[in-house]
Scaffold this motif. Sequence first.
Motif, PDB file in Angstrom:
ATOM      1  N   MET A  49       9.006  11.346  -4.731  1.00  0.00           N
ATOM      2  CA  MET A  49       9.418  10.225  -5.602  1.00  0.00           C
ATOM      3  C   MET A  49      10.091   9.401  -4.717  1.00  0.00           C
ATOM      4  SD  MET A  49      10.783  12.638  -8.754  1.00  0.00           S
ATOM      5  CE  MET A  49      11.555  13.726  -7.741  1.00  0.00           C
ATOM      6  N   GLN A  50      10.090   7.822  -4.996  1.00  0.00           N
ATOM      7  CA  GLN A  50      10.749   7.007  -4.329  1.00  0.00           C
ATOM      8  C   GLN A  50      11.123   5.983  -5.425  1.00  0.00           C
ATOM      9  OE1 GLN A  50       7.937   6.016  -1.297  1.00  0.00           O
ATOM     10  NE2 GLN A  50       9.638   6.382   0.282  1.00  0.00           N
ATOM     11  N   ALA A  51      12.248   5.394  -5.233  1.00  0.00           N
ATOM     12  CA  ALA A  51      12.716   4.217  -5.941  1.00  0.00           C
ATOM     13  C   ALA A  51      13.474   3.303  -5.077  1.00  0.00           C
ATOM     14  CB  ALA A  51      13.762   4.723  -7.280  1.00  0.00           C
ATOM     15  N   ASP A  52      13.420   1.968  -5.296  1.00  0.00           N
ATOM     16  CA  ASP A  52      14.183   1.092  -4.728  1.00  0.00           C
ATOM     17  C   ASP A  52      14.488  -0.107  -5.636  1.00  0.00           C
ATOM     18  OD1 ASP A  52      11.830  -0.605  -4.800  1.00  0.00           O
ATOM     19  OD2 ASP A  52      11.332  -0.225  -2.765  1.00  0.00           O
ATOM     20  N   LYS A  53      14.757  -1.462  -5.042  1.00  0.00           N
ATOM     21  CA  LYS A  53      15.188  -2.509  -5.919  1.00  0.00           C
ATOM     22  C   LYS A  53      14.172  -3.191  -6.559  1.00  0.00           C
ATOM     23  CE  LYS A  53      15.360  -5.665  -1.993  1.00  0.00           C
ATOM     24  NZ  LYS A  53      16.202  -6.429  -1.190  1.00  0.00           N
ATOM     25  N   ARG A  54      13.046  -3.052  -6.438  1.00  0.00           N
ATOM     26  CA  ARG A  54      11.937  -3.516  -7.042  1.00  0.00           C
ATOM     27  C   ARG A  54      10.994  -2.524  -8.017  1.00  0.00           C
ATOM     28  NH1 ARG A  54      11.740  -5.343  -1.520  1.00  0.00           N
ATOM     29  NH2 ARG A  54      12.360  -7.479  -1.657  1.00  0.00           N
ATOM     30  N   HIS A  55      10.703  -1.454  -7.518  1.00  0.00           N
ATOM     31  CA  HIS A  55       9.891  -0.435  -8.194  1.00  0.00           C
ATOM     32  C   HIS A  55      10.111   0.952  -8.028  1.00  0.00           C
ATOM     33  CE1 HIS A  55       7.915  -0.812  -4.379  1.00  0.00           C
ATOM     34  NE2 HIS A  55       7.567   0.419  -4.547  1.00  0.00           N
ATOM     35  N   ALA A  56       9.424   1.906  -8.960  1.00  0.00           N
ATOM     36  CA  ALA A  56       9.618   3.319  -8.323  1.00  0.00           C
ATOM     37  C   ALA A  56       8.075   3.808  -8.217  1.00  0.00           C
ATOM     38  CB  ALA A  56      10.224   3.859  -9.603  1.00  0.00           C
ATOM     39  N   SER A  57       7.995   4.606  -7.452  1.00  0.00           N
ATOM     40  CA  SER A  57       6.612   5.399  -7.231  1.00  0.00           C
ATOM     41  C   SER A  57       6.804   7.005  -6.918  1.00  0.00           C
ATOM     42  CB  SER A  57       6.001   4.833  -5.866  1.00  0.00           C
ATOM     43  OG  SER A  57       6.777   5.103  -4.738  1.00  0.00           O
ATOM     44  N   ILE A  58       5.724   7.655  -7.303  1.00  0.00           N
ATOM     45  CA  ILE A  58       5.524   8.966  -7.231  1.00  0.00           C
ATOM     46  C   ILE A  58       4.198   9.280  -6.412  1.00  0.00           C
ATOM     47  CG2 ILE A  58       4.731   9.306  -9.618  1.00  0.00           C
ATOM     48  CD1 ILE A  58       6.256  12.074  -9.500  1.00  0.00           C
ATOM     49  N   ALA A  59       4.134  10.061  -5.622  1.00  0.00           N
ATOM     50  CA  ALA A  59       2.811  10.242  -4.727  1.00  0.00           C
ATOM     51  C   ALA A  59       2.872  11.562  -4.494  1.00  0.00           C
ATOM     52  CB  ALA A  59       3.083   9.430  -3.545  1.00  0.00           C
ATOM     53  N   ILE A  60       1.501  12.275  -4.230  1.00  0.00           N
ATOM     54  CA  ILE A  60       1.198  13.121  -3.152  1.00  0.00           C
ATOM     55  C   ILE A  60       1.153  12.454  -1.914  1.00  0.00           C
ATOM     56  CG2 ILE A  60      -0.373  14.964  -2.869  1.00  0.00           C
ATOM     57  CD1 ILE A  60      -1.240  14.884  -5.874  1.00  0.00           C
ATOM     58  N   GLU A  61       1.637  12.959  -1.150  1.00  0.00           N
ATOM     59  CA  GLU A  61       1.621  12.310   0.445  1.00  0.00           C
ATOM     60  C   GLU A  61       1.056  13.440   1.545  1.00  0.00           C
ATOM     61  OE1 GLU A  61       4.932  10.141   1.842  1.00  0.00           O
ATOM     62  OE2 GLU A  61       4.494   8.715   0.356  1.00  0.00           O
ATOM     63  N   ILE A  62       0.173  13.164   2.322  1.00  0.00           N
ATOM     64  CA  ILE A  62      -0.646  13.988   3.169  1.00  0.00           C
ATOM     65  C   ILE A  62      -0.258  13.422   4.520  1.00  0.00           C
ATOM     66  CG2 ILE A  62      -2.365  14.928   4.110  1.00  0.00           C
ATOM     67  CD1 ILE A  62      -3.695  14.080   1.344  1.00  0.00           C
ATOM     68  N   THR A  63       0.913  13.883   5.219  1.00  0.00           N
ATOM     69  CA  THR A  63       1.482  13.250   6.540  1.00  0.00           C
ATOM     70  C   THR A  63       0.845  13.977   7.861  1.00  0.00           C
ATOM     71  OG1 THR A  63       3.387  14.642   6.492  1.00  0.00           O
ATOM     72  CG2 THR A  63       3.491  12.560   5.066  1.00  0.00           C
ATOM     73  N   HIS A  64      -0.154  15.108   7.803  1.00  0.00           N
ATOM     74  CA  HIS A  64      -0.598  15.489   9.047  1.00  0.00           C
ATOM     75  C   HIS A  64      -0.708  14.814  10.086  1.00  0.00           C
ATOM     76  CE1 HIS A  64      -2.594  18.385  11.483  1.00  0.00           C
ATOM     77  NE2 HIS A  64      -2.171  19.442  10.993  1.00  0.00           N
ATOM     78  N   PRO A  65      -0.252  14.761  11.258  1.00  0.00           N
ATOM     79  CA  PRO A  65      -0.432  14.110  12.437  1.00  0.00           C
ATOM     80  C   PRO A  65      -1.923  13.782  12.807  1.00  0.00           C
ATOM     81  CG  PRO A  65       0.830  15.801  12.974  1.00  0.00           C
ATOM     82  CD  PRO A  65       0.608  16.003  11.734  1.00  0.00           C
ATOM     83  N   ASP A  66      -2.821  14.560  12.586  1.00  0.00           N
ATOM     84  CA  ASP A  66      -4.086  14.638  12.855  1.00  0.00           C
ATOM     85  C   ASP A  66      -4.711  13.980  11.725  1.00  0.00           C
ATOM     86  OD1 ASP A  66      -7.017  15.292  12.981  1.00  0.00           O
ATOM     87  OD2 ASP A  66      -6.479  16.981  14.244  1.00  0.00           O
ATOM     88  N   VAL A  67      -5.295  12.721  11.996  1.00  0.00           N
ATOM     89  CA  VAL A  67      -6.001  11.844  10.731  1.00  0.00           C
ATOM     90  C   VAL A  67      -7.319  12.724  10.319  1.00  0.00           C
ATOM     91  CG1 VAL A  67      -5.117   9.570  11.264  1.00  0.00           C
ATOM     92  CG2 VAL A  67      -7.089  10.292  12.196  1.00  0.00           C
ATOM     93  N   GLY A  68      -7.950  13.693  11.082  1.00  0.00           N
ATOM     94  CA  GLY A  68      -9.006  14.350  10.788  1.00  0.00           C
ATOM     95  C   GLY A  68      -8.734  15.483   9.655  1.00  0.00           C
ATOM     96  N   MET A  69      -7.455  16.098   9.702  1.00  0.00           N
ATOM     97  CA  MET A  69      -6.636  17.169   9.041  1.00  0.00           C
ATOM     98  C   MET A  69      -6.546  16.436   7.668  1.00  0.00           C
ATOM     99  SD  MET A  69      -7.326  20.165   9.878  1.00  0.00           S
ATOM    100  CE  MET A  69      -6.279  20.835   8.852  1.00  0.00           C
ATOM    101  N   GLN A  70      -6.031  15.086   7.792  1.00  0.00           N
ATOM    102  CA  GLN A  70      -5.379  14.376   6.745  1.00  0.00           C
ATOM    103  C   GLN A  70      -6.710  14.225   5.866  1.00  0.00           C
ATOM    104  OE1 GLN A  70      -3.441  10.561   6.827  1.00  0.00           O
ATOM    105  NE2 GLN A  70      -2.351  11.353   8.235  1.00  0.00           N
TER     106      GLN A  70
END
Length: 153
Positions: A49-70
Amino acid sequence: MYSKDQASQIKQEFWTTFGQYIAPQLSAEGSRINWINYKTGVKHLFFKMQADKRHASIAIEITHPDVGMQELVFEQFKEFRRLLENQLEEEWDWELHTHDEYGKTISRIYTVLPNVSIFKKEDWPALISFFKPRMIALDEFWNDAQAGFEVFK
């Protein structure tokens, strides 16, 4: 405009408030849970979950360093898309191989609430109303789907 310390303090106050508000909510398994730092149990996979001065968002984030695994994890989420959207009761945006605020390649499934600010306390009810049902729905989804991601642990 707020100083860096003031902005940090306001953000901390919001997340503390949100945490207190959602704390009584048990997980889909019926246990206490840290909703703000949700643990999926899969390395490089986050519900964020993120919020700043313009909007809020909620996400499923896949951050694996190997883009193939992502891509493999992202494809697995596609297999569960109908279940995810049924739990959320809405469609989210899907981005394979985009970049985060640090330029790192990530993949994500997300939704945004525009025109709200974490720095306006009058927006906090809207932010809480945005985050709470979606985090609960993500938890319910994950309770049903996580076995399909065991291979990525």
